[in-house]
Design an enzyme around this catalytic site. Structure first.
Site, mmCIF file in Angstrom:
data_model
loop_
_atom_site.group_PDB
_atom_site.id
_atom_site.type_symbol
_atom_site.label_atom_id
_atom_site.label_comp_id
_atom_site.label_asym_id
_atom_site.label_seq_id
_atom_site.Cartn_x
_atom_site.Cartn_y
_atom_site.Cartn_z
ATOM 1 C CB THR A 1 -1.033 -0.064 1.155
ATOM 2 O OG1 THR A 1 -1.913 1.043 1.029
ATOM 3 C CG2 THR A 1 -0.377 -0.040 2.523
ATOM 4 C CE LYS B 1 -1.707 0.575 -3.660
ATOM 5 N NZ LYS B 1 -3.092 0.824 -4.095
ATOM 6 C CG ASN C 1 -2.953 -4.242 -5.411
ATOM 7 O OD1 ASN C 1 -2.671 -5.154 -6.172
ATOM 8 N ND2 ASN C 1 -4.167 -4.053 -4.955
ATOM 9 C CB ALA D 1 -4.528 11.555 -13.613
ATOM 10 N N GLY D 2 -3.984 9.663 -10.489
ATOM 11 C CA GLY D 2 -2.928 9.052 -9.682
ATOM 12 C C GLY D 2 -2.903 7.545 -9.920
ATOM 13 C CB ALA E 1 -6.480 4.721 -7.264
ATOM 14 C CB ALA F 1 0.663 17.610 -17.532
ATOM 15 C CE LYS F 2 -0.562 13.017 -11.233
ATOM 16 N NZ LYS F 2 -0.547 13.407 -9.804
HETATM 17 P P1 NDP Z 1 -2.311 9.371 -5.635
HETATM 18 O O1 NDP Z 1 -1.653 10.126 -4.547
HETATM 19 O O2 NDP Z 1 -1.505 8.606 -6.629
HETATM 20 O O3 NDP Z 1 -3.226 10.402 -6.504
HETATM 21 C C1 NDP Z 1 -4.043 11.333 -5.859
HETATM 22 C C2 NDP Z 1 -5.004 11.933 -6.887
HETATM 23 O O4 NDP Z 1 -5.956 12.727 -6.193
HETATM 24 C C3 NDP Z 1 -4.327 12.846 -7.917
HETATM 25 O O5 NDP Z 1 -4.993 12.697 -9.158
HETATM 26 C C4 NDP Z 1 -4.592 14.247 -7.327
HETATM 27 O O6 NDP Z 1 -4.637 15.256 -8.311
HETATM 28 C C5 NDP Z 1 -5.966 14.040 -6.759
HETATM 29 N N1 NDP Z 1 -6.362 14.991 -5.703
HETATM 30 C C6 NDP Z 1 -5.880 15.055 -4.439
HETATM 31 N N2 NDP Z 1 -6.527 16.024 -3.747
HETATM 32 C C7 NDP Z 1 -7.430 16.568 -4.601
HETATM 33 C C8 NDP Z 1 -8.405 17.604 -4.483
HETATM 34 N N3 NDP Z 1 -8.577 18.280 -3.343
HETATM 35 N N4 NDP Z 1 -9.167 17.888 -5.568
HETATM 36 C C9 NDP Z 1 -8.992 17.224 -6.723
HETATM 37 N N5 NDP Z 1 -8.089 16.226 -6.903
HETATM 38 C C10 NDP Z 1 -7.319 15.921 -5.851
HETATM 39 O O7 NDP Z 1 -3.369 8.433 -4.901
HETATM 40 P P2 NDP Z 1 -4.002 7.069 -5.460
HETATM 41 O O8 NDP Z 1 -4.379 7.274 -6.876
HETATM 42 O O9 NDP Z 1 -3.126 5.940 -5.113
HETATM 43 O O10 NDP Z 1 -5.303 6.917 -4.537
HETATM 44 C C11 NDP Z 1 -6.412 7.797 -4.682
HETATM 45 C C12 NDP Z 1 -7.446 7.459 -3.626
HETATM 46 O O11 NDP Z 1 -8.020 6.185 -3.908
HETATM 47 C C13 NDP Z 1 -6.800 7.352 -2.240
HETATM 48 O O12 NDP Z 1 -7.462 8.251 -1.390
HETATM 49 C C14 NDP Z 1 -7.019 5.937 -1.792
HETATM 50 O O13 NDP Z 1 -7.473 5.891 -0.455
HETATM 51 C C15 NDP Z 1 -8.114 5.430 -2.733
HETATM 52 N N6 NDP Z 1 -7.895 4.018 -3.065
HETATM 53 C C16 NDP Z 1 -8.854 3.120 -2.681
HETATM 54 C C17 NDP Z 1 -8.697 1.784 -2.972
HETATM 55 C C18 NDP Z 1 -9.735 0.817 -2.540
HETATM 56 O O14 NDP Z 1 -9.466 -0.380 -2.551
HETATM 57 N N7 NDP Z 1 -10.928 1.266 -2.195
HETATM 58 C C19 NDP Z 1 -7.519 1.283 -3.687
HETATM 59 C C20 NDP Z 1 -6.586 2.313 -4.083
HETATM 60 C C21 NDP Z 1 -6.794 3.634 -3.746
HETATM 61 P P3 NDP Z 1 -3.282 16.025 -8.795
HETATM 62 O O15 NDP Z 1 -2.539 15.049 -9.649
HETATM 63 O O16 NDP Z 1 -3.796 17.179 -9.582
HETATM 64 O O17 NDP Z 1 -2.541 16.388 -7.547
#
Ligand code: NDP
Length: 273
Positions: A62, A66, A87, A128-129, A131, A155-156
């Site tokens: 986690t 990852k 994962n 676009a992270g 997940a 861009a992401k």
């Molecule tokens: P990352 O850190 O890789 O990506 C975070 C993403 O959230 C980016 O796209 C970021 O945008 C965006 N973001 C953060 N804050 C804001 C905001 N206030 N407004 C708009 N966009 C925002 O995280 P992950 O992709 O790994 O995980 C995302 C979520 O999914 C986590 O909270 C996690 O708990 C959940 N998750 C749940 C799982 C499940 O099994 N239920 C499995 C995996 C994840 P930017 O790029 O512009 O910063």
């Protein structure tokens, strides 16, 4: 002696994985030991190696390891490669196999558990992270009419959609470009809800009777789900089903038996109120 598995992360104290895998093991009669490993930020490779050398059979991975988990693999599987992150790890015959079950789990939760088919519908994916990236291909495999990826850092969003190659149903944009487009399913794949924040979407993105899915779990009615309800979305769900489904996929990958997920989801679900 029980075969050993664990979840590794930083922080990991909050992880529900030991509980979930314990319930799976009891239900399927599998003799496993499953623990949590809090890992130093610069100690992931050494932690994995130590666990493997001591006879460990597999790990869930986690935040924030990852991407490193994929890099450690000697046999990365296609879903992990496509997501750019793993994962789950499996140790066998001197190899480190890496998988990513998050996208598959999301699709299974939507289609199988929640009865929300994706074929032919308009899907909006926020974020676009890692997940969101892992979810893209499994979502597209269900053949939605359109899948739009929107992210603060545009861009992401462009990059993750670009990596798909020729995919006419997938588009990317910034939040300000959504205009008056409406979607049947809106998936929040951002971490905004972890901080009680709302991604910058308008209520108008929800088509009448839309479904709203929040990947974050256990937070009740998040700002995203509250907006969806106010906008008339009729189906709201958080990511508890996704969490349990990815655990079930890993359990089946490690043990060769797939546990039932419904009783575990029911036990862990937090009311969306
Ligand atoms: P990352 O850190 O890789 O990506 C975070 C993403 O959230 C980016 O796209 C970021 O945008 C965006 N973001 C953060 N804050 C804001 C905001 N206030 N407004 C708009 N966009 C925002 O995280 P992950 O992709 O790994 O995980 C995302 C979520 O999914 C986590 O909270 C996690 O708990 C959940 N998750 C749940 C799982 C499940 O099994 N239920 C499995 C995996 C994840 P930017 O790029 O512009 O910063």
């Amino acid at each position: 002696m029980s075969e050993r598995y664990a979840v590794v992360g930083h922080p990991v104290a909050h992880s529900l994985s030991p509980l979930i895998h314990g319930l799976f093991a009891a239900a399927t009669g599998q003799d496993i030991e499953y623990t949590k490993i809090e890992c130093a930020l610069d100690g992931f490779a050494a932690t994995v190696e130590g666990f493997r050398a001591a006879g460990g059979r597999g790990l869930n991975v986690t935040v924030p390891f990852k991407v490193q988990a994929l890099q450690l693999a000697t046999r990365p599987q296609p879903a992990a490669r496509a997501a750019g992150a793993a994962n789950a790890l499996r140790f066998a015959a001197g190899e480190i196999e890496a998988e990513n079950f998050d996208g598959l789990a999301l699709v299974r939760d939507l289609t199988h558990n929640l009865g929300t088919p994706l074929a032919g519908v308009r899907v909006l994916l926020l974020g676009a992270g890692g997940a969101a990236r892992g979810a893209l291909r499994p979502l597209l495999a269900e053949r939605p009419a359109v899948l739009v990826v929107v992210n603060r850092d545009v861009a992401k969003a462009r990059q993750v959609v670009g990596e798909l190659g020729h995919e006419p149903r997938a588009r990317w944009c910034g939040y300000g470009d959504l205009g008056d487009e409406r979607f049947d399913i809106v998936i929040d794949g951002t971490s905004a809800s972890l901080h009680g924040e709302l991604p910058p979407i308008a209520a108008s993105v929800f088509a009448p009777g839309a479904s709203a899915y929040e990947m974050v779990y256990g937070k009740g009615l998040t700002p995203f789900l509250r907006l969806a309800r106010q906008a008339g979305a009729t189906r709201l769900a958080d990511g508890v089903g996704m969490l349990v489904e990815q655990a079930a996929e890993a359990f089946a990958w490690w043990r060769g038996v797939r546990p039932a997920t419904a009783p575990v989801i029911e036990r862990l679900a937090v009311p969306l109120a």
